[in-house]
Design an enzyme around this catalytic site. Sequence first.
Site, short mmCIF file in Angstrom:
data_model
loop_
_atom_site.label_atom_id
_atom_site.label_comp_id
_atom_site.label_asym_id
_atom_site.label_seq_id
_atom_site.Cartn_x
_atom_site.Cartn_y
_atom_site.Cartn_z
N SER A 168 0.83 -1.21 0.00
CA SER A 168 0.00 0.00 0.00
C SER A 168 0.87 1.26 0.00
O SER A 168 0.58 2.22 -0.72
CB SER A 168 -0.89 0.03 1.26
OG SER A 168 -1.82 -1.01 1.21
N ARG A 219 1.50 4.27 -3.04
CA ARG A 219 1.27 5.68 -2.70
C ARG A 219 2.53 6.52 -2.86
O ARG A 219 2.48 7.67 -3.29
CB ARG A 219 0.72 5.79 -1.27
CG ARG A 219 -0.75 5.33 -1.19
CD ARG A 219 -1.13 4.97 0.24
NE ARG A 219 -2.55 4.69 0.41
CZ ARG A 219 -3.15 3.54 0.07
NH1 ARG A 219 -2.45 2.56 -0.48
NH2 ARG A 219 -4.45 3.37 0.29
N GLY A 258 -5.92 -3.74 -7.77
CA GLY A 258 -7.07 -2.90 -7.44
C GLY A 258 -6.64 -1.53 -6.93
O GLY A 258 -7.26 -0.51 -7.24
N GLN A 306 -9.10 2.34 -0.47
CA GLN A 306 -8.94 2.64 -1.90
C GLN A 306 -9.92 3.73 -2.32
O GLN A 306 -9.56 4.65 -3.06
CB GLN A 306 -9.14 1.37 -2.72
CG GLN A 306 -8.01 0.37 -2.49
CD GLN A 306 -8.16 -0.91 -3.28
OE1 GLN A 306 -9.19 -1.14 -3.91
NE2 GLN A 306 -7.15 -1.76 -3.24
N ASP A 319 -7.01 -8.09 4.64
CA ASP A 319 -6.18 -8.92 3.77
C ASP A 319 -5.63 -10.16 4.48
O ASP A 319 -5.06 -11.04 3.84
CB ASP A 319 -5.01 -8.09 3.21
CG ASP A 319 -5.49 -7.02 2.22
OD1 ASP A 319 -6.62 -7.15 1.70
OD2 ASP A 319 -4.73 -6.07 1.96
N ARG A 369 -12.81 -14.34 -1.85
CA ARG A 369 -11.98 -15.01 -0.84
C ARG A 369 -12.79 -15.81 0.16
O ARG A 369 -12.23 -16.64 0.89
CB ARG A 369 -11.08 -13.99 -0.13
CG ARG A 369 -9.95 -13.51 -1.01
CD ARG A 369 -8.96 -12.61 -0.29
NE ARG A 369 -7.86 -12.25 -1.19
CZ ARG A 369 -7.07 -11.20 -1.04
NH1 ARG A 369 -7.26 -10.38 -0.01
NH2 ARG A 369 -6.09 -10.96 -1.89
N ARG A 420 -2.75 -14.01 -2.04
CA ARG A 420 -2.90 -14.32 -0.60
C ARG A 420 -3.48 -15.72 -0.37
O ARG A 420 -3.20 -16.35 0.65
CB ARG A 420 -3.72 -13.24 0.10
CG ARG A 420 -3.07 -11.86 -0.03
CD ARG A 420 -3.57 -10.86 0.97
NE ARG A 420 -3.27 -9.51 0.54
CZ ARG A 420 -2.07 -8.92 0.65
NH1 ARG A 420 -1.06 -9.55 1.17
NH2 ARG A 420 -1.90 -7.68 0.23
C1 S3P Z 1 -5.57 -1.31 0.00
C2 S3P Z 1 -6.76 -1.29 0.65
C3 S3P Z 1 -7.58 -2.49 0.91
C4 S3P Z 1 -6.78 -3.76 0.75
C5 S3P Z 1 -5.90 -3.75 -0.46
C6 S3P Z 1 -4.95 -2.56 -0.44
C7 S3P Z 1 -4.86 -0.03 -0.23
O1 S3P Z 1 -8.65 -2.52 0.00
O2 S3P Z 1 -7.61 -4.88 0.73
O3 S3P Z 1 -5.13 -4.94 -0.53
O4 S3P Z 1 -3.66 -0.03 -0.51
O5 S3P Z 1 -5.52 1.01 -0.12
P1 S3P Z 1 -10.01 -1.69 0.29
O6 S3P Z 1 -9.59 -0.32 0.59
O7 S3P Z 1 -10.81 -1.76 -0.96
O8 S3P Z 1 -10.66 -2.39 1.41
#
Ligand code: S3P
Length: 426
Positions: free
Chosen positions: A24, A28, A95, A166, A313, A344, A386
């Site tokens: 994450s 960023r 994602g 996200q 996660d 999952r 995962r």
């Molecule tokens: C993430 C937020 C999470 C997480 C993903 C990474 C991020 O998803 O499951 O692996 O880096 O912001 P959500 O924000 O959709 O829950």
Amino acid sequence: MTTRKITNSSQGIHGTISVPGDKSISHRALMFGAIAHGETVIHGFLKSEDCINTMKCLQQLHVKIEEKDDVVIVYGKGFEGLEKPERTLYVGNSGTTIRLLLGILGTLPFETVITGDDSIKKRPMDRVVKPLSKTGALFSANKAPIVVSGTNTKGITYDSPIASAQVKSSILLAALNSVGTTNVSEPKPSRDHTERMLSHFNVSYQKKENMISLIGKQKLTGREINVPGDISSAAFFIAAAIITPNSSLEIHNVGLNETRTGIIDILLKMGANITISNHSKMNGEEVGTIHAEYSPNLNSVEICGETIPRLIDEIPILALVATQANGMTVIKDASELKVKETNRITAVADELTKCGAKIEPTNDGMTIVGKSTLQHANVTSHGDHRIGMMLAIAGLIADGGMTIEDAEAVSVSYPHFFEELNNIMA
Ligand code: S3P
């Protein structure tokens, strides 16, 4: 597709390791570097498929990014330095890449086409398309591939119905290049790396309970960023040490941001032998050393409510740990699991059932009855990193080990996972 055979580890796992950089934070760091002015130097960047896809997308937007020795340098020229890509941006399985980039791209005065792999094409993008459309951004669809653009976007007030970092981050990135104030709230706190990075880049914003308010058009200047080890990657080895007899493992430099440490809280509640030492801080993120040992007397637990976003996660690996705990573990309020890299809930239940676990999927989670003796099975990662790593750890305690199809999926977040597993089994 690669198949991996994991052997049962009667000697346990041992050693001192560090896990790769936080996924994450790595995403960023690149994005903030790209929209800032000047050089952002990133130490400990995670060179995994997901983060490399973010890097390639930004390079296609004409951001200069160099890899030198152990650092990644982003030469940002602000939002105005981002230029129309020649080709479709491809996020692969990520994602975070697509949702956060949609926030940025929705403020840029040219059309970009963005897409990903088969999993990404099925995942919901309406959760960001809906709020971002209110800023004036234009989207061709609610699912990838999406054509996106935007001019003169404006700040919005949005109460997100889901606790999603996200969604929150996509809106905050759009806010940085929009006129006026953006207010975004979420029903439960999700990971707050974006907020901490805003502070690290000297952006001023206000946070009151679950609402963040930010005034747009603030100028960001390039920074140095140290990425801590990913607790979501460490989680597989922490769990491995806890459930495999004769194990003792130390993991250095693990990110311990409290919006991510739900896994530690739950494992301690279950009776796991875990200690944390060497607490320190890296660019606003807590880090420390985690020591985990075999824990023969684990109890079942209920995992629900505000804890869920703090360990979303880690639910696949927690489900495996629960097969080794006495009693019934109940996981609820976790319907978000259905829209991750794969569903999952069903993937965890299907694959662990093949190994002899007593696990039932529910509408918003699962129930697991322990303690079970697991056996060898031919299982699949479902193309989900995962799920693949969880099944590899199951192999350490299953009679006859485990055979995992589509094992290369681990590269999405942990390219050298199997090598590290071999090292600690030796
Ligand atoms: C993430 C937020 C999470 C997480 C993903 C990474 C991020 O998803 O499951 O692996 O880096 O912001 P959500 O924000 O959709 O829950």
